[in-house]
Design an enzyme around this catalytic site. Structure first.
Site, PDB file in Angstrom:
ATOM      1  N   HIS A 355      52.325  39.890  25.623  1.00 49.13           N
ATOM      2  CA  HIS A 355      52.650  38.777  26.529  1.00 49.13           C
ATOM      3  C   HIS A 355      52.340  37.409  25.965  1.00 49.13           C
ATOM      4  CE1 HIS A 355      53.367  41.262  30.178  1.00 49.13           C
ATOM      5  NE2 HIS A 355      52.509  42.079  29.569  1.00 49.13           N
ATOM      6  N   LYS A 543      51.674  26.592  38.203  1.00 49.28           N
ATOM      7  CA  LYS A 543      51.317  27.624  37.218  1.00 49.28           C
ATOM      8  C   LYS A 543      49.887  27.344  36.776  1.00 49.28           C
ATOM      9  CE  LYS A 543      54.924  26.123  34.765  1.00 49.28           C
ATOM     10  NZ  LYS A 543      55.633  27.373  34.707  1.00 49.28           N
ATOM     11  N   ARG A 544      49.309  28.258  35.993  1.00 53.23           N
ATOM     12  CA  ARG A 544      47.966  27.987  35.503  1.00 53.23           C
ATOM     13  C   ARG A 544      47.934  26.681  34.717  1.00 53.23           C
ATOM     14  NH1 ARG A 544      43.816  32.006  36.000  1.00 53.23           N
ATOM     15  NH2 ARG A 544      42.651  30.622  34.625  1.00 53.23           N
ATOM     16  N   LYS A 549      51.280  24.372  28.713  1.00 51.92           N
ATOM     17  CA  LYS A 549      52.203  24.276  29.853  1.00 51.92           C
ATOM     18  C   LYS A 549      52.516  22.819  30.198  1.00 51.92           C
ATOM     19  CE  LYS A 549      50.714  28.736  31.780  1.00 51.92           C
ATOM     20  NZ  LYS A 549      51.934  29.585  31.815  1.00 51.92           N
ATOM     21  N   THR A 651      57.768  33.447  34.657  1.00 52.94           N
ATOM     22  CA  THR A 651      58.407  34.163  35.765  1.00 52.94           C
ATOM     23  C   THR A 651      58.547  33.222  36.962  1.00 52.94           C
ATOM     24  OG1 THR A 651      56.204  35.039  36.268  1.00 52.94           O
ATOM     25  CG2 THR A 651      57.745  36.535  35.180  1.00 52.94           C
ATOM     26  N   LYS A 655      61.586  32.637  39.881  1.00 54.57           N
ATOM     27  CA  LYS A 655      61.401  32.576  41.340  1.00 54.57           C
ATOM     28  C   LYS A 655      62.030  31.300  41.885  1.00 54.57           C
ATOM     29  CE  LYS A 655      57.161  35.063  40.561  1.00 54.57           C
ATOM     30  NZ  LYS A 655      55.761  34.919  40.145  1.00 54.57           N
TER      31      LYS A 655
HETATM   32  C1  26W Z   1      41.816  38.054  27.024  1.00 53.74           C
HETATM   33  C2  26W Z   1      42.208  36.782  27.678  1.00 53.74           C
HETATM   34  C3  26W Z   1      43.623  36.808  28.114  1.00 53.74           C
HETATM   35  C4  26W Z   1      43.927  36.929  29.454  1.00 53.74           C
HETATM   36  C5  26W Z   1      45.235  36.988  29.861  1.00 53.74           C
HETATM   37  C6  26W Z   1      44.630  36.735  27.183  1.00 53.74           C
HETATM   38  C7  26W Z   1      45.938  36.788  27.589  1.00 53.74           C
HETATM   39  C8  26W Z   1      46.238  36.925  28.926  1.00 53.74           C
HETATM   40  C9  26W Z   1      47.674  37.025  29.374  1.00 53.74           C
HETATM   41  C10 26W Z   1      48.524  37.663  28.293  1.00 53.74           C
HETATM   42  C11 26W Z   1      48.210  35.708  29.797  1.00 53.74           C
HETATM   43  C12 26W Z   1      49.479  35.815  30.558  1.00 53.74           C
HETATM   44  O1  26W Z   1      49.478  35.988  31.749  1.00 53.74           O
HETATM   45  N1  26W Z   1      50.636  35.670  29.872  1.00 53.74           N
HETATM   46  C13 26W Z   1      51.880  35.462  30.570  1.00 53.74           C
HETATM   47  O2  26W Z   1      52.531  36.687  30.819  1.00 53.74           O
HETATM   48  C14 26W Z   1      53.683  36.497  31.616  1.00 53.74           C
HETATM   49  C15 26W Z   1      54.246  37.841  31.939  1.00 53.74           C
HETATM   50  O3  26W Z   1      54.813  38.405  30.809  1.00 53.74           O
HETATM   51  C16 26W Z   1      54.679  35.596  30.919  1.00 53.74           C
HETATM   52  O4  26W Z   1      55.759  35.351  31.798  1.00 53.74           O
HETATM   53  C17 26W Z   1      54.032  34.275  30.544  1.00 53.74           C
HETATM   54  O5  26W Z   1      54.930  33.501  29.771  1.00 53.74           O
HETATM   55  C18 26W Z   1      52.763  34.532  29.762  1.00 53.74           C
HETATM   56  O6  26W Z   1      52.083  33.317  29.543  1.00 53.74           O
END
Ligand code: 26W
Length: 806
Positions: A355, A543-544, A549, A651, A655
């Protein structure tokens, strides 16, 4: 399911009496909520039980989606909708004297996720069930979900999200299905008759107790399961017999340390921190989840050779990637398979979704930590690494010099993405561009070795929640125009194209949007005492909060408009309301400063006589799923302005598009596919392309300061960060300023500013012509069917999991 209104009322009254022992006149909204969910759960449980029996009997292949996050939000409305009981329930509640919307908001969001990755998992569960596919979720039942954000003087303050304060109505505890998970201790290998026996001693025992949540599909019979694991101390683990009397304190220490495991969700989004407790959580999820899956499998099958035909294990990012060595461990140590057979089974069962390509998000666990917490798992990872490096050396001689980069273990760290790629049969990205970046850049060498593993699955969202549930008026207008086929076949939304130019349909769409905007305006008035103009452009950035971003880019545009209005009291602009919602990771200082900058800007803009009738800036507190559901139907403009190449997919973009908002966005993630679908006239794209970003990163020729020097607008905006503009003696935004000028603007905010402002001017011109705007809006809705997670899940089911409707 069909119930008459009277039947529903009878069930309601009956439940109220037998569970709460009160009369309907005495019931509060919360009690009404509890009663509805209890009676609904009764109905769901019957179906659930049938599904489980049926799935076991037919022995169809099952898929398990392992994820550290499931961002479910509320379930009441989508469960009612999917069960076909939403309307009757609402009517019954009204008849009984309740306001249904008020009753439903009594459900506390299940916030067991940070953002995109967690919400995607929740949308996938809905689509799996709605497509009648045998696919289930496996996660952790955190006692505390993502923190609640409270705004104090414009700063984010984090409060614990104790979501289980009221009982969680949808879960069922299954104590009899508990399993044990082991941490620490020592491992010795004993060789006897050419067979190794593994002895693991002195480990800490943790009891993993599952709580199951039924996942109901839209008008389908099957009810799938989301199994959430909770950590408990072992029963009877307290012994009195030590003469020293330390046992009681040891016991308390043990109990505390065990319960910690499922205590809280780490609030980091795309930022990896090597915390021991997080590693424990990951192994806990993987070990407990896998044990219960294998138990079920064993009850039906003699040999694990069949596992890949009967089970697929999808891992949501690398967070559950310890499932690879854990499956190896069970197959070898407990089931007595040799390495090669165990490896064949494992790598035909596990599939991995990536992701993110942000380096700071890639998980790398220190070897020492893994060695001491999971000694046997570490041995297995070492062996996987050894064999993998050997195979590169011998089978891919031209990659020999790359072995150090590709190794699973290097510099005392375990690279979880490498482990995940080497140990699975499928590796997918979440949008075309993202998959291309994986193949041709970030994971290039792995792609050379395993070309057949890499594939793309562009993300999607459940149109049932994100259109049907949250924007019922719009859904009704759509159905009025093209019939209701689109609900089962979201691609049918394309029929709307015929109405893009239709004045009467445009008018209906405009009315719905306007009503939604009025509702949001009323909500904002009530909660923030800010008056916003429903005729203004609702420009939404939700979004976060993260550097990539680029909420900052949006803010710079706002401050630029502010300056134009101040400089020229007659400045003509279409009024705009800038709406933000964002949580920052608690330790991410830059992100927190940007939040403060948004609220400080809001103060200025909303109160200056030169701007206050033209612009409003609103920062909505505690952005979460149920807040998104309020904002999205009211949005005109969707801000998707990440630095190209950084947003894997997005995503929220989908929406918003589905609800008729137009996108202003970079050519990043799924924006590109949105643009491909709607065509360049129906989206406002701007900024560097990902290739241009990569070029800059390679050639080092980007000079943020040159852009600052040459653009007066930017200087005017940025100098406000240093001077007395925001407060007389405050220098709190100087970090932001420095990060842009001294750290050379990592995310190319300055570089894209000019092109962004131009795109925003284009937005404004278009909005002035309502007919043209509405046409584009309808065109966007018409093409949004591709982005239903039903499409995504069908692709996963056919191309990765090989599972079939039950
Ligand atoms: C370990 C710390 C950590 C926590 C969460 C590293 C990475 C993440 C996730 C991968 C972050 C995340 O939510 N990524 C998002 O995933 C979505 C679903 O695929 C994508 O639509 C977003 O672009 C992406 O930022």
């Amino acid at each position: 399911m069909s119930l008459s209104q009277q039947e529903f009322i009878d069930l309601f009254n009956d439940k109220l009496t037998t569970t709460l022992g009160i009369r309907v006149e005495e019931a509060t909204n919360k009690e009404a909520y509890q009663t509805v969910s209890l009676l609904l759960k009764d109905i769901i449980l019957r179906k659930w039980q049938l599904t489980q029996t049926n799935q076991l009997e037919t022995d169809e292949k099952q898929m398990y989606y392992f994820s550290m996050e499931f961002l479910l939000g509320r379930l009441i409305e989508s469960n009612l909708l999917n069960m076909g009981l939403l309307e009757v329930c609402e009517n019954a509640l009204k008849e009984l004297g309740f306001e249904p919307a008020q009753v439903f908001t009594e459900e506390h969001d299940a916030g067991l996720g940070n953002g995109g990755l967690g919400r995607l998992a929740a949308c996938f569960l809905d689509s799996l069930a709605s497509l009648n596919l045998p696919g289930h979720g496996v996660g952790i039942r955190y006692k505390y979900g993502l923190f609640q954000q409270k705004m104090v003087d414009g700063y984010q303050v984090e409060l614990p999200d104790y979501w289980l304060n009221d009982d969680y109505m949808w879960e069922t505890k299954r104590s009899e299905k508990a399993v044990e998970v082991h941490f620490g201790g020592h491992v010795t290998l004993e060789k006897k008759d050419n067979q190794y026996t593994v002895h693991h001693q002195n480990y800490e025992r943790v009891l993993a107790v599952p709580y199951d949540v039924p996942i109901v599909g839209y008008e389908t019979d099957a009810v799938n399961t989301l199994r959430l694991w909770s950590a408990e101390s072992m029963p009877n683990s307290f012994h009195f017999h030590s003469p020293k009397g330390h046992d009681y304190y040891h016991y308390l220490d043990y109990k505390r340390s065990v319960e910690q495991i499922s205590e809280f969700l780490y609030p980091d989004d795309s930022y990896y921190e090597g915390k021991l407790l997080r590693l424990k959580q990951q192994y806990f999820l993987v070990s407990a989840g896998l044990q219960s899956i294998l138990k079920r499998f064993k009850s039906k099958h003699q040999s694990f050779q069949l596992l890949p035909q009967k089970v697929s294990l999808q891992i949501n990012d690398t967070h559950p990637s310890l499932i690879i060595p854990e499956l190896m461990r069970i197959l070898m140590d407990e089931e007595k398979f040799g390495w090669d057979d165990a490896w064949e089974i494992t790598t035909s069962t596990v599939a991995y979704t990536n992701h993110t390509t942000l380096v700071e998000a890639l998980e790398k666990w220190p070897t020492e930590m893994v060695k001491s917490l999971l000694p046997r798992i570490y041995m297995i990872i070492e062996e996987i690494n050894e064999r993998f490096c050997q195979s590169i050396y011998f089978d891919f001689p031209h990659l020999r010099e790359k072995i150090a980069d590709m190794a699973i273990i290097s510099y005392e760290q375990i690279h979880m993405a490498h482990l995940a790629i080497v140990g699975s049969y499928s590796v997918n990205g979440v949008a075309k561009l993202h998959t291309d970046i994986l193949k041709n850049r970030e994971m290039k060498n792995f792609y050379t070795v395993f070309p057949e593993r890499f594939n793309n699955k562009t993300n999607g969202i459940t149109h049932r929640r994100w259109l049907l549930n949250v924007n019922r008026d719009l859904a009704n207008k759509i159905t009025g125009a093209i019939g209701e086929n689109w609900i089962q076949e979201p691609r049918e939304l394309i029929q709307l194209i015929k109405y893009a130019d239709d004045a009467s349909f445009q008018k209906q769409i405009a009315e719905v949007k306007h009503t939604n905007k009025e509702k949001l305006a009323a909500y904002i008035k009530e909660h923030y005492q800010i008056t916003i103009n429903p005729n203004s452009i609702f420009d939404v950035h939700i979004k976060r909060l993260h550097g990539y971003k680029r909420q900052l880019l949006n803010l710079f545009h706002i401050l630029h408009l502010y300056q134009l209005c101040v400089d020229n009291p007659n400045y003509q602009m279409v009024p705009r309301t800038f709406i933000f919602g964002a949580k920052a990771a608690p330790g991410y200082h830059f992100a927190k400063q940007v939040i403060k900058l948004i609220t400080a800007t809001a103060e200025k803009v909303n109160n200056n006589p030169a701007t206050k009738d033209k612009m409003k800036v609103v920062f909505l507190e505690n952005y979460k799923v149920s807040l998104a559901e309020k904002i999205i139907p009211a949005a005109d403009l969707s801000e998707q302005i990440s630095t190209a190449s950084k947003e894997a997919s997005g995503t929220g973009n989908m929406k918003l598009m589905m609800n008729g908002a137009l996108t202003i966005g970079t050519l990043d993630g799924a924006n590109i596919e949105i643009s491909d679908m709607v065509g360049p006239k129906n989206i406002f794209t701007f900024g560097l392309t990902s290739d241009q970003v990569f070029d800059y990163q390679k050639n080092g020729q980007y000079r943020a300061r040159d852009i600052y020097n040459s653009d007066k607008r930017l200087r005017e905006v940025m100098d406000k960060l240093l001077g007395t503009f925001f407060s007389p003696d405050d220098v709190e935004f100087k970090n932001i300023y420095y990060s842009l000028l001294y750290n050379n603007d990592e995310y190319f905010v300055l570089r894209d500013f000019d092109s962004y402002v131009e795109a925003q001017q284009h937005v404004e011109q278009t909005y002035r012509n309502q007919q043209s705007w509405l046409k584009k809006s309808i065109t966007n809705m018409a093409h949004s069917g591709k982005f239903s997670s039903d499409r995504t899940i069908s692709e996963y089911a056919n191309q990765i999991w090989d599972i079939h409707p039950q």
